[in-house]
Design a protein around this motif. Structure first.
Motif, mmCIF file in Angstrom:
data_model
loop_
_atom_site.group_PDB
_atom_site.id
_atom_site.type_symbol
_atom_site.label_atom_id
_atom_site.label_comp_id
_atom_site.label_asym_id
_atom_site.label_seq_id
_atom_site.Cartn_x
_atom_site.Cartn_y
_atom_site.Cartn_z
ATOM 1 N N MET A 1 -12.530 32.381 89.600
ATOM 2 C CA MET A 1 -11.375 32.980 90.224
ATOM 3 C C MET A 1 -10.118 32.517 89.490
ATOM 4 S SD MET A 1 -10.466 32.584 94.171
ATOM 5 C CE MET A 1 -11.113 33.626 95.326
ATOM 6 N N SER A 2 -9.325 33.450 89.002
ATOM 7 C CA SER A 2 -8.097 33.072 88.316
ATOM 8 C C SER A 2 -6.912 33.713 89.013
ATOM 9 C CB SER A 2 -8.158 33.502 86.854
ATOM 10 O OG SER A 2 -8.294 34.904 86.764
ATOM 11 N N ASP A 3 -5.764 33.126 88.801
ATOM 12 C CA ASP A 3 -4.548 33.623 89.417
ATOM 13 C C ASP A 3 -3.946 34.748 88.580
ATOM 14 O OD1 ASP A 3 -4.931 31.535 91.139
ATOM 15 O OD2 ASP A 3 -3.247 30.347 90.411
ATOM 16 N N ILE A 4 -3.207 35.606 89.260
ATOM 17 C CA ILE A 4 -2.371 36.573 88.566
ATOM 18 C C ILE A 4 -0.931 36.259 88.947
ATOM 19 C CG2 ILE A 4 -4.176 38.350 88.684
ATOM 20 C CD1 ILE A 4 -1.986 39.830 90.535
ATOM 21 N N LYS A 5 0.001 36.734 88.163
ATOM 22 C CA LYS A 5 1.419 36.589 88.463
ATOM 23 C C LYS A 5 1.884 37.845 89.177
ATOM 24 C CE LYS A 5 2.254 32.760 86.096
ATOM 25 N NZ LYS A 5 2.483 31.513 86.775
ATOM 26 N N ALA A 6 2.669 37.656 90.210
ATOM 27 C CA ALA A 6 3.290 38.759 90.940
ATOM 28 C C ALA A 6 4.743 38.386 91.171
ATOM 29 C CB ALA A 6 2.594 39.006 92.266
ATOM 30 N N THR A 7 5.643 39.299 90.866
ATOM 31 C CA THR A 7 7.065 39.051 91.051
ATOM 32 C C THR A 7 7.585 39.922 92.181
ATOM 33 O OG1 THR A 7 7.359 38.446 88.735
ATOM 34 C CG2 THR A 7 9.334 39.095 89.947
ATOM 35 N N PHE A 8 8.222 39.268 93.143
ATOM 36 C CA PHE A 8 8.870 39.929 94.262
ATOM 37 C C PHE A 8 10.364 39.947 93.965
ATOM 38 C CE2 PHE A 8 4.884 38.503 95.861
ATOM 39 C CZ PHE A 8 4.529 39.379 96.882
ATOM 40 N N ILE A 9 10.955 41.137 93.929
ATOM 41 C CA ILE A 9 12.383 41.278 93.667
ATOM 42 C C ILE A 9 13.064 41.494 95.013
ATOM 43 C CG2 ILE A 9 14.157 42.616 92.486
ATOM 44 C CD1 ILE A 9 11.207 43.223 90.787
ATOM 45 N N LEU A 10 13.874 40.525 95.401
ATOM 46 C CA LEU A 10 14.536 40.556 96.690
ATOM 47 C C LEU A 10 15.737 41.492 96.653
ATOM 48 C CD1 LEU A 10 14.392 36.728 97.501
ATOM 49 C CD2 LEU A 10 12.693 38.508 97.965
ATOM 50 N N PRO A 11 16.235 41.919 97.819
ATOM 51 C CA PRO A 11 17.392 42.819 97.844
ATOM 52 C C PRO A 11 18.614 42.263 97.112
ATOM 53 C CG PRO A 11 16.366 42.765 99.998
ATOM 54 C CD PRO A 11 15.693 41.708 99.157
ATOM 55 N N SER A 12 18.736 40.942 97.057
ATOM 56 C CA SER A 12 19.848 40.291 96.357
ATOM 57 C C SER A 12 19.717 40.374 94.842
ATOM 58 C CB SER A 12 19.921 38.818 96.754
ATOM 59 O OG SER A 12 18.767 38.123 96.278
ATOM 60 N N GLY A 13 18.533 40.769 94.361
ATOM 61 C CA GLY A 13 18.258 40.779 92.930
ATOM 62 C C GLY A 13 17.492 39.552 92.474
ATOM 63 N N GLU A 14 17.432 38.526 93.332
ATOM 64 C CA GLU A 14 16.668 37.327 92.998
ATOM 65 C C GLU A 14 15.202 37.704 92.816
ATOM 66 O OE1 GLU A 14 15.232 33.098 94.982
ATOM 67 O OE2 GLU A 14 16.678 34.331 96.051
ATOM 68 N N THR A 93 -5.808 41.641 91.275
ATOM 69 C CA THR A 93 -6.893 41.730 90.297
ATOM 70 C C THR A 93 -6.280 41.500 88.922
ATOM 71 O OG1 THR A 93 -6.587 44.100 89.932
ATOM 72 C CG2 THR A 93 -8.143 43.458 91.670
ATOM 73 N N ALA A 94 -7.120 41.218 87.948
ATOM 74 C CA ALA A 94 -6.629 40.988 86.589
ATOM 75 C C ALA A 94 -5.812 42.175 86.079
ATOM 76 C CB ALA A 94 -7.794 40.706 85.652
ATOM 77 N N GLU A 95 -6.187 43.389 86.475
ATOM 78 C CA GLU A 95 -5.474 44.585 86.045
ATOM 79 C C GLU A 95 -4.018 44.592 86.536
ATOM 80 O OE1 GLU A 95 -6.705 48.322 87.870
ATOM 81 O OE2 GLU A 95 -6.444 49.299 85.926
ATOM 82 N N LEU A 96 -3.731 43.861 87.606
ATOM 83 C CA LEU A 96 -2.379 43.839 88.178
ATOM 84 C C LEU A 96 -1.571 42.615 87.767
ATOM 85 C CD1 LEU A 96 -3.083 45.139 91.800
ATOM 86 C CD2 LEU A 96 -2.279 46.426 89.803
ATOM 87 N N ASP A 97 -2.088 41.820 86.821
ATOM 88 C CA ASP A 97 -1.360 40.631 86.379
ATOM 89 C C ASP A 97 0.017 41.030 85.863
ATOM 90 O OD1 ASP A 97 -0.866 37.949 85.838
ATOM 91 O OD2 ASP A 97 -1.728 38.073 83.829
ATOM 92 N N GLY A 98 1.047 40.448 86.445
ATOM 93 C CA GLY A 98 2.419 40.758 86.067
ATOM 94 C C GLY A 98 3.085 41.777 86.981
ATOM 95 N N ILE A 99 2.394 42.227 88.025
ATOM 96 C CA ILE A 99 2.930 43.243 88.926
ATOM 97 C C ILE A 99 4.308 42.839 89.457
ATOM 98 C CG2 ILE A 99 1.786 42.288 90.973
ATOM 99 C CD1 ILE A 99 1.356 45.215 91.915
ATOM 100 N N GLU A 100 5.173 43.825 89.582
ATOM 101 C CA GLU A 100 6.498 43.627 90.146
ATOM 102 C C GLU A 100 6.666 44.545 91.344
ATOM 103 O OE1 GLU A 100 9.215 44.494 86.966
ATOM 104 O OE2 GLU A 100 8.954 42.506 86.091
ATOM 105 N N VAL A 101 7.156 43.979 92.446
ATOM 106 C CA VAL A 101 7.400 44.759 93.655
ATOM 107 C C VAL A 101 8.793 44.432 94.181
ATOM 108 C CG1 VAL A 101 4.957 44.916 94.267
ATOM 109 C CG2 VAL A 101 6.326 43.050 95.198
ATOM 110 N N GLU A 102 9.436 45.437 94.738
ATOM 111 C CA GLU A 102 10.746 45.267 95.335
ATOM 112 C C GLU A 102 10.587 45.130 96.848
ATOM 113 O OE1 GLU A 102 12.915 48.736 94.217
ATOM 114 O OE2 GLU A 102 12.772 48.263 92.080
ATOM 115 N N VAL A 103 11.252 44.132 97.412
ATOM 116 C CA VAL A 103 11.263 43.931 98.856
ATOM 117 C C VAL A 103 12.459 44.698 99.401
ATOM 118 C CG1 VAL A 103 11.409 42.229 100.708
ATOM 119 C CG2 VAL A 103 10.210 41.647 98.583
#
Length: 110
Positions: A1-14, A93-103
């Motif tokens: 089991m390995s980790d993927i990176k996911a970035t959450f972009i907050l309304p402030s831009g953080e 999943t590995a295919e989603l490594d680096g995914i970015e989502v906006e909150v």
């Protein structure tokens, strides 16, 4: 089991980048790390709509279409758009490594 990176972009831009265990939902990781704006009232049951995110390209195209329950909730959540998803239904999943989502600035008010 390995980790993927996911970035959450907050309304402030953080931007908050998390390591998400393979097989975990983005919502689980966001709750564990206290990402602001991911309320997740139902704890991942896809019945409350309070973990809504907007998935950025190109990752939105890599996800399966939302099921009927998720689709119904996405129709009533604030700030919904074509790439909106419930983060409890986005599984790392590995295919989603680096995914970015906006909150969004607000979640469904229960």
């Amino acid at each position: 089991m390995s980790d993927i990176k996911a970035t959450f972009i907050l309304p402030s831009g953080e931007q908050v980048t998390l390591d998400v265990y393979d097989g975990w939902s983005l919502m689980e990781a966001a709750r564990q790390e206290g990402v602001e704006g991911i309320v997740a009232e139902c704890g991942g049951g896809a019945i409350c709509g309070t973990c809504h995110v907007r998935v950025r390209a190109p990752w939105a195209d890599r996800l399966d279409a939302p099921g009927p329950t998720e689709q119904a909730l996405l129709g009533v959540v604030p700030e919904s758009c074509e790439t909106s998803r419930l983060s409890c239904q986005v599984i790392a999943t590995a295919e989603l490594d680096g995914i970015e989502v906006e909150v969004p600035s607000q979640q469904l008010d229960l």
